[in-house]
Design an enzyme around this catalytic site. Structure first.
Site, PDB file in Angstrom:
ATOM      1  N   HIS A   1     -11.486  -6.258   8.065  1.00 22.61           N
ATOM      2  CA  HIS A   1     -11.984  -6.001   6.889  1.00 22.61           C
ATOM      3  C   HIS A   1     -13.226  -5.127   7.165  1.00 22.61           C
ATOM      4  CE1 HIS A   1      -9.631  -9.431   5.989  1.00 22.61           C
ATOM      5  NE2 HIS A   1      -9.772  -9.179   4.549  1.00 22.61           N
TER       6      HIS A   1
ATOM      7  N   GLU B   1       0.852  -1.048   0.056  1.00 21.00           N
ATOM      8  CA  GLU B   1       0.056  -0.145  -0.006  1.00 21.00           C
ATOM      9  C   GLU B   1       0.823   1.284  -0.026  1.00 21.00           C
ATOM     10  OE1 GLU B   1      -2.616  -3.282   0.951  1.00 21.00           O
ATOM     11  OE2 GLU B   1      -0.491  -2.591   1.729  1.00 21.00           O
TER      12      GLU B   1
ATOM     13  N   PRO C   1      -0.318   1.258   6.080  1.00 15.04           N
ATOM     14  CA  PRO C   1       1.041   1.329   5.972  1.00 15.04           C
ATOM     15  C   PRO C   1       1.176   2.600   4.868  1.00 15.04           C
ATOM     16  CG  PRO C   1       0.349  -1.000   5.607  1.00 15.04           C
ATOM     17  CD  PRO C   1      -0.997  -0.051   5.927  1.00 15.04           C
TER      18      PRO C   1
END
Length: 337
Positions: free
Chosen positions: A129, A60, A89
């Site tokens: 998630h 990322e 990140p």
């Protein structure tokens, strides 16, 4: 007018933008050949080639860092972070580079990137998630933050975001990808094909950033919501019979404070609803703004309904999710205060 799911509307927005401007490129994890984990980019690589829609490594910080460099050299990247939970990140690149580039270069460089991220819960995604990190972006000067609630707005807002000269965080409530969700998980979902906001015009159009919309007029209490919570608030108002005015914020930054203030001055009461955790959530900022701007018009304290201050649980999904019962209780308590 054709009706589309939010997935199809988002894909159409990128398609329209790529066709209009060859500087627009799309990349991220699995967005090329595979079309993205939710298929929002399906077919774009086949249509525009691997140089304009391509897969990136599972990195990322690399995705966003590369997008910033491309933007500085004149491209307009629209990148996907597979889930909003994975953006941490890249937070350094977003906050220290993308958000600051215009300021630190004295306007010599801008950063016209869009970072798309599926957000929120309601799909049994568990703690990694299902997060709603919007407040982490609204705290950063230089970033704009968008949360659409329906296909029509999703397309228009995404095109506006791609055309914006500064970085835009585009959070897509994944529970709304295929239909509106009112919080009743045990009921059949109404598809967008049967909902008026599923009507999405062909071609180019924009929905302006920084402009809220009143989804349900009312006079008893103002409800401030965005994303999935717009439909939960509507369900709560209908089930309680309370004449609530529901405002869909659409963009959190820039924020349409004028629409909020006008509504609260009319109703005298306000309930803020969001799915993210309560403490330091964006609802705290909304509550403060309402108090500061509408103090002499308020008949009761501003109430907040939000997720609990815990990781998003898998087994207790619907105890965490702010459903119509919790919102309805807040509406009643606010009217009785």
């Amino acid at each position: 007018m054709p009706r589309r799911t939010m997935i199809e509307a988002i894909r159409d927005a990128m398609d329209v933008s790529m066709a209009r401007d060859e500087r627009v490129i799309v990349f991220g994890e699995d967005v090329g050949f595979f079309g993205g984990v939710f298929r929002c980019t399906q077919g774009l690589q086949a249509k525009y080639g691997k140089s304009r829609c391509f897969d990136a490594p599972i990195n990322e910080s690399g995705i966003v860092g590369s997008a910033i460099g491309m933007a500085a050299y004149g491209l307009k990247p629209c990148v996907e972070i597979q889930f909003a939970d994975y953006m941490y990140p890249a937070y350094d690149q977003l906050t220290q580079e993308a958000a600051r580039l215009r300021y630190r270069s004295n306007g010599d460089f801008t950063c016209p990137i869009v970072v798309r991220m599926p957000t929120g819960g309601g799909i049994f995604g568990g703690q990694t998630h299902s997060q709603s990190p919007e407040a982490l972006f609204t705290h950063v000067s230089g970033l704009k933050t968008v949360v659409p609630s329906n296909p029509h707005d999703a397309k228009g807002l995404l095109i506006a975001a791609i055309e914006d000269p500064d970085p835009v965080i585009f959070l897509e409530p994944k529970r709304l990808y295929n239909g509106p969700f009112d919080g009743h998980h045990d009921r059949p979902v109404t598809p967008w094909s049967k909902h008026e906001l599923g009507e999405v015009a062909d071609g180019h159009y924009t929905v302006p950033l920084g402009k809220a919309v009143i989804r349900r007029p009312g006079s008893a209490v103002t409800v401030l919501a965005y994303g999935t919570m717009v439909y939960v608030a509507q369900a709560a108002a209908e089930e309680t019979g309370i004449d609530a005015e529901i405002i869909d914020l659409r963009t959190l930054l820039p924020l349409d404070l004028d629409t909020i203030v006008a509504s609260v001055k009319k109703t005298g009461r306000c309930v803020v609803v969001h799915e993210a955790t309560l403490t330091s959530g964006f609802g705290a900022e909304l509550s403060a703004l309402v108090q500061e701007n509408c103090f002499y018009h308020l008949e009761a304290p501003v109430a907040r309904v939000a997720g609990w201050d815990t990781p998003y649980p898998h087994a207790q999904e619907w105890d965490y999710f702010p459903g119509p019962a919790r919102v309805g209780r807040a509406l009643r308590e606010t009217l009785e205060a």
